[in-house]
Write an enzyme that holds these catalytic residues in place. Structure first.
Site, short mmCIF file in Angstrom:
data_model
loop_
_atom_site.label_atom_id
_atom_site.label_comp_id
_atom_site.label_asym_id
_atom_site.label_seq_id
_atom_site.Cartn_x
_atom_site.Cartn_y
_atom_site.Cartn_z
N HIS A 264 0.84 -1.21 0.00
CA HIS A 264 0.00 0.00 0.00
C HIS A 264 0.87 1.25 0.00
CE1 HIS A 264 -3.09 -2.60 2.33
NE2 HIS A 264 -3.59 -2.43 1.12
N LYS B 10 -18.46 -5.54 7.46
CA LYS B 10 -17.28 -6.42 7.39
C LYS B 10 -16.48 -6.28 8.69
CE LYS B 10 -13.36 -7.08 4.30
NZ LYS B 10 -12.67 -6.49 3.15
N ARG C 201 -2.28 -5.96 -8.26
CA ARG C 201 -1.15 -6.86 -8.02
C ARG C 201 -1.08 -7.95 -9.09
NH1 ARG C 201 -3.11 -7.72 -2.04
NH2 ARG C 201 -4.92 -7.83 -3.39
N SER D 299 -2.97 -7.57 3.08
CA SER D 299 -3.22 -7.44 4.52
C SER D 299 -3.53 -8.80 5.13
CB SER D 299 -4.38 -6.47 4.78
OG SER D 299 -4.06 -5.19 4.30
O1 PNS Z 1 -8.72 -2.68 0.32
P1 PNS Z 1 -9.97 -3.20 -0.35
O2 PNS Z 1 -10.85 -3.91 0.66
O3 PNS Z 1 -9.67 -4.04 -1.56
O4 PNS Z 1 -10.77 -1.88 -0.86
C1 PNS Z 1 -12.04 -1.99 -1.48
C2 PNS Z 1 -12.83 -0.67 -1.35
C3 PNS Z 1 -12.92 -0.29 0.12
C4 PNS Z 1 -12.08 0.41 -2.10
C5 PNS Z 1 -14.24 -0.82 -1.98
O5 PNS Z 1 -14.81 -2.01 -1.54
C6 PNS Z 1 -15.19 0.34 -1.64
O6 PNS Z 1 -14.91 1.51 -1.84
N1 PNS Z 1 -16.34 0.03 -1.09
C7 PNS Z 1 -17.28 1.04 -0.66
C8 PNS Z 1 -18.66 0.73 -1.16
C9 PNS Z 1 -18.80 1.04 -2.64
O7 PNS Z 1 -18.53 2.13 -3.11
N2 PNS Z 1 -19.24 0.02 -3.41
C10 PNS Z 1 -19.48 0.19 -4.84
C11 PNS Z 1 -18.32 -0.26 -5.66
S1 PNS Z 1 -18.21 -2.02 -5.63
#
Ligand code: PNS
Length: 158
Positions: A17, A41, A90, A128
């Site tokens: 990150h 979550k 990645r 993570s």
């Molecule tokens: O580190 P991650 O868990 O891969 O990040 C994912 C994240 C948090 C960027 C994504 O799940 C998010 O922004 N979720 C918020 C809800 C949202 O906007 N959902 C619509 C797009 S799927």
């Protein structure tokens, strides 16, 4: 002024990150690292801890801010008036989900662009979850997380 949001769970922030943060902060005038506070979550580190860890590791980069959001990422970006989202990629396995999220976000707001940044090959295996798995089993995570967060992660599992 170029501004972007780098969103994620950061549970916890890894060297992978941080590599994306440093590289994208060089391209952008202002970068907001935004932690998703997702009540659906269960996270290992609570939102305050994740924000604190990110603040510690981004201290040397004056154009990087740390914040958190609830709900849709697109709503947060609109509220901040920022129209670029940075995502790290990645492996091929990341692509399908990230591609879907980018298209969903494009549908929700076509004026917000998702930009993908390729991982540094040094960290292509890192996540993570992998960090937590190794820490939980007593392995050495020193090379996987920034030094500022090492103690916080280790103490979670001791
Ligand atoms: O580190 P991650 O868990 O891969 O990040 C994912 C994240 C948090 C960027 C994504 O799940 C998010 O922004 N979720 C918020 C809800 C949202 O906007 N959902 C619509 C797009 S799927």
């Amino acid at each position: 002024m170029t501004q972007a949001i780098y969103p994620g769970s950061f549970d916890p922030v890894t060297k992978g990150h941080l590599d994306i943060i440093i590289r994208s902060s060089k391209i952008m005038d202002r970068l907001i690292v935004a932690v998703l506070d997702n009540p659906r979550k269960v996270a290992t580190f609570d939102i305050e801890q994740r924000v604190e860890m990110l603040k510690m590791v981004t201290k040397p980069y004056p154009n990087v801010e740390v914040d958190f959001y609830k709900g849709l990422l697109i709503d947060y970006a609109e509220q901040k008036k920022i129209d670029i989202l940075i995502k790290g990629l990645r492996a091929i396995s990341d692509f399908e989900f990230e591609f879907q999220m980018a298209l969903v976000n494009q549908k929700l707001n076509p004026s917000i662009e998702t930009l993908f940044m390729m991982t540094n090959s040094k960290y292509s295996y890192l996540s993570s979850s992998i960090v937590k798995e190794i820490a939980a089993l007593g392995g050495d995570i020193r090379s996987l997380v920034p030094p500022e967060v090492f103690d916080m992660v280790v103490s979670e599992y001791s």
